[in-house]
Motif scaffolding. Structure first.
Motif, PDB file in Angstrom:
ATOM      1  N   LEU A 179      10.158  -4.870   1.458  1.00 32.37           N
ATOM      2  CA  LEU A 179       9.230  -5.922   1.864  1.00 32.37           C
ATOM      3  C   LEU A 179       9.748  -6.662   3.095  1.00 32.37           C
ATOM      4  O   LEU A 179       9.041  -6.796   4.094  1.00 32.37           O
ATOM      5  N   LEU A 180      10.987  -7.122   3.055  1.00 33.42           N
ATOM      6  CA  LEU A 180      11.540  -7.854   4.198  1.00 33.42           C
ATOM      7  C   LEU A 180      11.662  -6.962   5.430  1.00 33.42           C
ATOM      8  O   LEU A 180      11.360  -7.393   6.547  1.00 33.42           O
ATOM      9  N   GLY A 181      12.094  -5.721   5.231  1.00 35.97           N
ATOM     10  CA  GLY A 181      12.197  -4.790   6.352  1.00 35.97           C
ATOM     11  C   GLY A 181      10.863  -4.549   7.028  1.00 35.97           C
ATOM     12  O   GLY A 181      10.770  -4.499   8.260  1.00 35.97           O
ATOM     13  N   HIS A 182       9.796  -4.436   6.225  1.00 29.92           N
ATOM     14  CA  HIS A 182       8.472  -4.210   6.802  1.00 29.92           C
ATOM     15  C   HIS A 182       7.923  -5.463   7.476  1.00 29.92           C
ATOM     16  O   HIS A 182       7.203  -5.363   8.474  1.00 29.92           O
ATOM     17  N   ILE A 183       8.253  -6.625   6.964  1.00 27.31           N
ATOM     18  CA  ILE A 183       7.835  -7.863   7.634  1.00 27.31           C
ATOM     19  C   ILE A 183       8.506  -7.953   9.002  1.00 27.31           C
ATOM     20  O   ILE A 183       7.852  -8.231  10.017  1.00 27.31           O
ATOM     21  N   PHE A 184       9.820  -7.699   9.080  1.00 23.91           N
ATOM     22  CA  PHE A 184      10.520  -7.716  10.370  1.00 23.91           C
ATOM     23  C   PHE A 184       9.943  -6.658  11.310  1.00 23.91           C
ATOM     24  O   PHE A 184       9.780  -6.884  12.506  1.00 23.91           O
ATOM     25  N   TRP A 185       9.658  -5.479  10.750  1.00 25.59           N
ATOM     26  CA  TRP A 185       9.131  -4.362  11.529  1.00 25.59           C
ATOM     27  C   TRP A 185       7.802  -4.729  12.172  1.00 25.59           C
ATOM     28  O   TRP A 185       7.626  -4.579  13.383  1.00 25.59           O
ATOM     29  N   ALA A 222       0.812  -1.217   0.000  1.00 23.87           N
ATOM     30  CA  ALA A 222       0.000   0.000   0.000  1.00 23.87           C
ATOM     31  C   ALA A 222       0.849   1.274   0.000  1.00 23.87           C
ATOM     32  O   ALA A 222       0.586   2.194  -0.768  1.00 23.87           O
ATOM     33  N   VAL A 223       1.879   1.303   0.834  1.00 20.24           N
ATOM     34  CA  VAL A 223       2.652   2.536   0.985  1.00 20.24           C
ATOM     35  C   VAL A 223       3.768   2.635  -0.043  1.00 20.24           C
ATOM     36  O   VAL A 223       3.834   3.587  -0.812  1.00 20.24           O
ATOM     37  N   HIS A 224       4.665   1.650  -0.060  1.00 23.06           N
ATOM     38  CA  HIS A 224       5.852   1.765  -0.903  1.00 23.06           C
ATOM     39  C   HIS A 224       5.613   1.416  -2.372  1.00 23.06           C
ATOM     40  O   HIS A 224       6.315   1.927  -3.241  1.00 23.06           O
TER      41      HIS A 224
END
Length: 187
Positions: free
Chosen positions: A151-157, A124-126
């Motif tokens: 994608l991976l950074g947001h999953i970890f976040w 949605a955002v990036h």
């Protein structure tokens, strides 16, 4: 899983909005550091192909809020601190508080321990919103390693937000999440 299952709501008397807000603040701050840490091994910008653009938070501050981040710096421990970092914390707080409040009502937002929320936020955002605001090139104009990094950074976040949310909520309320029966052995 059917789409309508994503909109199943918890019992209103089991919701703890004040606790969710408090936990959203804590998880928002802590998870911002996780997101920054994920950007060390997985940098979100390659600047490949001769691109020399600034990152989306910088452009958002400059173009939409009229703040020039290069002029609004401060120093800490002999380091120059840029307000773009503060913007990341504000974004993290906003998303974490929203996530924690929504999790009180719609438990499916916690799917895959928050990973699904990270995927949805990335898309949605990036992948949609930021390119539409011209804060980054369209997805087709970005190398795959950049959007994989996001994608991976947001999953970890979001996974971090969920781990903090669940642990603190259960400790503070001494109850399982609202969708879990109080007499359940699986707390």
């Amino acid at each position: 899983m059917k789409i309508k299952e994503f909109f199943v709501m918890t019992a209103p008397e089991r919701r703890r909005y004040g606790v969710a807000l408090f936990i959203g603040v804590i998880s928002g701050i802590l998870s911002a550091f996780v997101k920054w840490g994920a950007e060390v091994p997985l940098p979100p910008r390659t600047f490949s192909g001769g691109r020399d653009e600034f990152n989306p938070p910088y452009l958002f501050l400059k173009d939409y809020l009229g703040i020039d981040p290069t002029q609004a710096i401060f120093h800490f421990s002999e380091h120059i601190i840029n307000p773009v970092h503060i913007t990341h914390i504000i974004f993290s707080l906003t998303f974490a508080i929203g996530y924690c409040l929504v999790a009180e009502v719609f438990p499916k937002v916690k799917l895959w321990q928050g990973a699904m929320a990270g995927i949805i936020a990335t898309v949605a955002v990036h992948w949609i919103f930021i390119p539409l605001m011209h804060l980054s090139p369209p997805l087709s104009g970005i190398p795959p390693d950049e959007y994989i990094s996001e994608l991976l950074g947001h999953i970890f976040w979001f996974w971090t937000i969920e781990m903090i949310r669940r642990d603190l909520r259960n400790r503070i309320t001494r109850q399982p999440d609202p969708e879990v029966p109080l007499d359940s052995p699986f707390r």
